[in-house]
Every structure is written in C-alpha cells, then in structure tokens.
Write an enzyme that holds these catalytic residues in place. Sequence first.
Site, PDB file in Angstrom:
ATOM      1  N   THR A 126       0.817  -1.214   0.000  1.00  0.00           N
ATOM      2  CA  THR A 126       0.000   0.000   0.000  1.00  0.00           C
ATOM      3  C   THR A 126       0.854   1.268   0.000  1.00  0.00           C
ATOM      4  O   THR A 126       1.906   1.337   0.641  1.00  0.00           O
ATOM      5  CB  THR A 126      -0.927   0.009   1.223  1.00  0.00           C
ATOM      6  OG1 THR A 126      -1.724  -1.170   1.203  1.00  0.00           O
ATOM      7  CG2 THR A 126      -1.836   1.218   1.223  1.00  0.00           C
ATOM      8  N   SER A 158       2.179  -3.003   8.131  1.00  0.00           N
ATOM      9  CA  SER A 158       2.361  -3.664   9.429  1.00  0.00           C
ATOM     10  C   SER A 158       3.833  -4.000   9.624  1.00  0.00           C
ATOM     11  O   SER A 158       4.496  -4.498   8.711  1.00  0.00           O
ATOM     12  CB  SER A 158       1.524  -4.942   9.496  1.00  0.00           C
ATOM     13  OG  SER A 158       0.149  -4.656   9.465  1.00  0.00           O
ATOM     14  N   ARG A 269     -26.293  -9.149  33.785  1.00  0.00           N
ATOM     15  CA  ARG A 269     -26.975  -7.863  33.934  1.00  0.00           C
ATOM     16  C   ARG A 269     -28.476  -8.066  34.164  1.00  0.00           C
ATOM     17  O   ARG A 269     -29.124  -8.854  33.460  1.00  0.00           O
ATOM     18  CB  ARG A 269     -26.756  -7.034  32.662  1.00  0.00           C
ATOM     19  CG  ARG A 269     -27.515  -5.726  32.609  1.00  0.00           C
ATOM     20  CD  ARG A 269     -26.911  -4.696  33.531  1.00  0.00           C
ATOM     21  NE  ARG A 269     -27.421  -3.356  33.227  1.00  0.00           N
ATOM     22  CZ  ARG A 269     -27.201  -2.296  33.994  1.00  0.00           C
ATOM     23  NH1 ARG A 269     -26.475  -2.428  35.099  1.00  0.00           N
ATOM     24  NH2 ARG A 269     -27.681  -1.120  33.650  1.00  0.00           N
ATOM     25  N   GLU A 364      -5.985  -6.216   3.180  1.00  0.00           N
ATOM     26  CA  GLU A 364      -5.853  -7.345   2.245  1.00  0.00           C
ATOM     27  C   GLU A 364      -6.961  -7.357   1.181  1.00  0.00           C
ATOM     28  O   GLU A 364      -7.374  -8.409   0.713  1.00  0.00           O
ATOM     29  CB  GLU A 364      -5.859  -8.696   2.989  1.00  0.00           C
ATOM     30  CG  GLU A 364      -5.061  -8.753   4.272  1.00  0.00           C
ATOM     31  CD  GLU A 364      -3.579  -8.484   4.075  1.00  0.00           C
ATOM     32  OE1 GLU A 364      -2.994  -8.984   3.113  1.00  0.00           O
ATOM     33  OE2 GLU A 364      -3.011  -7.745   4.901  1.00  0.00           O
ATOM     34  N   ASN A 368     -15.411  -4.306  -0.876  1.00  0.00           N
ATOM     35  CA  ASN A 368     -15.822  -4.090  -2.260  1.00  0.00           C
ATOM     36  C   ASN A 368     -14.954  -4.882  -3.238  1.00  0.00           C
ATOM     37  O   ASN A 368     -15.449  -5.401  -4.245  1.00  0.00           O
ATOM     38  CB  ASN A 368     -15.762  -2.595  -2.607  1.00  0.00           C
ATOM     39  CG  ASN A 368     -16.936  -1.819  -2.030  1.00  0.00           C
ATOM     40  OD1 ASN A 368     -17.893  -2.406  -1.532  1.00  0.00           O
ATOM     41  ND2 ASN A 368     -16.852  -0.497  -2.071  1.00  0.00           N
TER      42      ASN A 368
END
Length: 385
Positions: A126, A158, A269, A364, A368
């Site tokens: 990228t 990364s 809860r 990755e 879309n």
Amino acid sequence: MDFGLTEDQRMMQEMAKDFAQKEILPTMKDDEANHRFRPELVKKMAGLSFFGCGLPEEYGGNGFGFLESVILAEQFAKVSASWRLPFNMQNIGPSITVNKFGTAEQKKRFIPKWVSAEHFGFFAITEPNSGSDVVSMRTNATDRGDHWEINGQKMWISNAHIGDWGLLYAVTDRAAGYKGLTCFIINLKNNPGIITAPIETKLGLHCAPTGEISFNSAKIPKDSVLGEVGQGFQICMWQLNNTRISCAAGAIGIAGGAIEAAIGYANERTQFGKKIGSYQMIQAQIADMVAEHEAAKLLVYRAAWLKDQGLPNQHETSMAKLFASESAVHCALDTMKIFGSYGFSTEYPAERFLRDAQSLRVVEGTSNIQKTIIAGISLGDAVNR
C-alpha cells in the site's frame, strides 16, 4: 464430510487459547492504552512453532497447514486482534510466499528466521495514493547495474518501523502495466536510503505496529528479486489470496470474543428484576450473532481446507474474507448495544472489538474488492485459482 477437528488440531487450539489468556490478557488494557507492542511475545509464539504452518520441515515447518494457522489465529483474535497480525508477518505472508517463488538459497536464508522470529517480517504494498489499485503504485526500482535503486513511499505497512527482512513490491517497467511490477526481499535496517516511522493515529489494533516506509535512492543488492523481474503482480495476488485467510481468521476470532462477552453480560446484567438475556429482543440479537458466526466459521475453515488440498480457492477465500469481516463488525456492534452504556466505555471489551473489527473490512482487499472477485468468478469473467 468431517466437521470435527483432529486431536492435534484441538491441541493446537488449546495451546493458542492458553497462550492468549496467560500472556496477552493480563496486560492487555495497559498495552492497548499505550499502543504497546511486545516483541518478546512474538518470539514466544515462535518458540511454540505457531509460525511453521504450510512450510517444509527443513525451514522450520511444523507439519500443519492453513487450517491449523486459521485455528491458531482465531484464538488469538478472540482476546486481541492485534496479536493475529504476527501470523501474517512471520508465516502466511513472507515465509509462504518465498517458499513458493524463492530460490533454494532464498528459502534457506530467510524462511527459518521468520519462522523463529529472529527476524520480524513485513510486506509493503500500500502507498499514499495506491491501495486496491495495485498497478497504480508509484514506488519504483531502477536497475543500476550492480544494484537496484528504490524510490517512493509505502503507507499502512504492518511492522514497518520494527521490521527486519520482508517483501517490497515496486515498479520496474511503468510502460508494461501489471507486468511491470517486481517483488523484492529487502532489509529495512542499516540502509541510509530507507526511513521508517510509526503510525499511531489508528482507530484500532493498537498493539499491532503499523507505519510508513520512505525510500530515497535506497540501494539494495541485485539478488534481492523474488521470482522474476516483472512477476510482482502475480506474486502479490497469490500472496494476498493467502493472507486474506488469516484476516478472515481474525474476523471469526473477534466475532467469537464479542459473542462470548455479550452472552456473559446478558446472563449477569439485570433490568426490571430479570436478567437481560431473558428478554426476547436480546435473545434475537444473540441468536442472529451466533448463527452468522457459525456460518462465517464454516466458510473460513472450508477455504483454508481447500488451500491445504491444493485446490482452487480464490472464490472461496474472498467469500470467507467478505462474510467473516462483515459478520465481525455486526457481532461487535450488537455486543456494544447489549452492553448499553458500558459498551461505550473503554473499561469493557465491546468498544475494542468494534474498533478492531473495522480494520478487516479494509486490509488485504476491501469488502468491495472481495465482492468484485466473487462476482467476476461467479459470472465466468475470471477463473477460480
């Protein structure tokens, strides 16, 4: 069809679950708040052979495949999605790609050190103005006779600022279009032409190091090419089809962790004198989450199994990545709703699951892009590879 895990797979699953609970969970809140990456954990993961999946034993392989890597990564992502990333950086990304396209010397030199985490891996695709459109990347590599000269910039990588050796994709022939990309194995350290910097303005994955890489007339050796000059696009697409399955594993891990948190909270809860899990609208949310999650797991496990059998799987991998990542966001969002006001608090995991899940819609190949791949193969415009 056999939908059960083998004894060895269950053992690896338990090892990963135990590791995540004992090594990651105790310090996770503090690590998240301080965006802390702990390199010693990656080395401990390597010591348990977590990064040997899909690789020959001579290079550190553990005798397992993609399915086992998915099982491992899923358990880590249940606790923290940040710690799913090393499975791509050390194993599914650089190691498996070099094992496929590298020379015997490259395999022997690089793979064992990624598997053992002696070297931290990465893959740089990228750029600031190039994401899904890989062919439009601007980073270029020029043949200077005795070396390659690299110029350009990579973003959202990364391990960028902590990485050692990894893969770089760059243009070597602009006029050749997709046939003009080349993959290189490069070292980010001790090169005056390479500058790295962290990116910490992230919505999620706070414990996963992300950064940018700048190349300014950086010199790398002539033998840095992986495969052949001009083969970079093919290598990149092949690699992404593999790293996507690890993303999908992270997605089912996040969804699984979110569901466990939602069920635990719904059973504890109370409102109007009854636990909230007894109310039908809460039950409907949990039922939808559980059913969707189980469907996602089947898609992800099937795609990984096809890879291990050497069968065409691009169609199935993209379906798994698309469905699992969208499901993770849905499960995390409904978990936040079930937690009510506490879901909005950083004291509880619901908000972190939602933040981390969003990344998997993007990395990755966006959702879309996965739809484009699925539709193309379904319509017969592309071949399932």
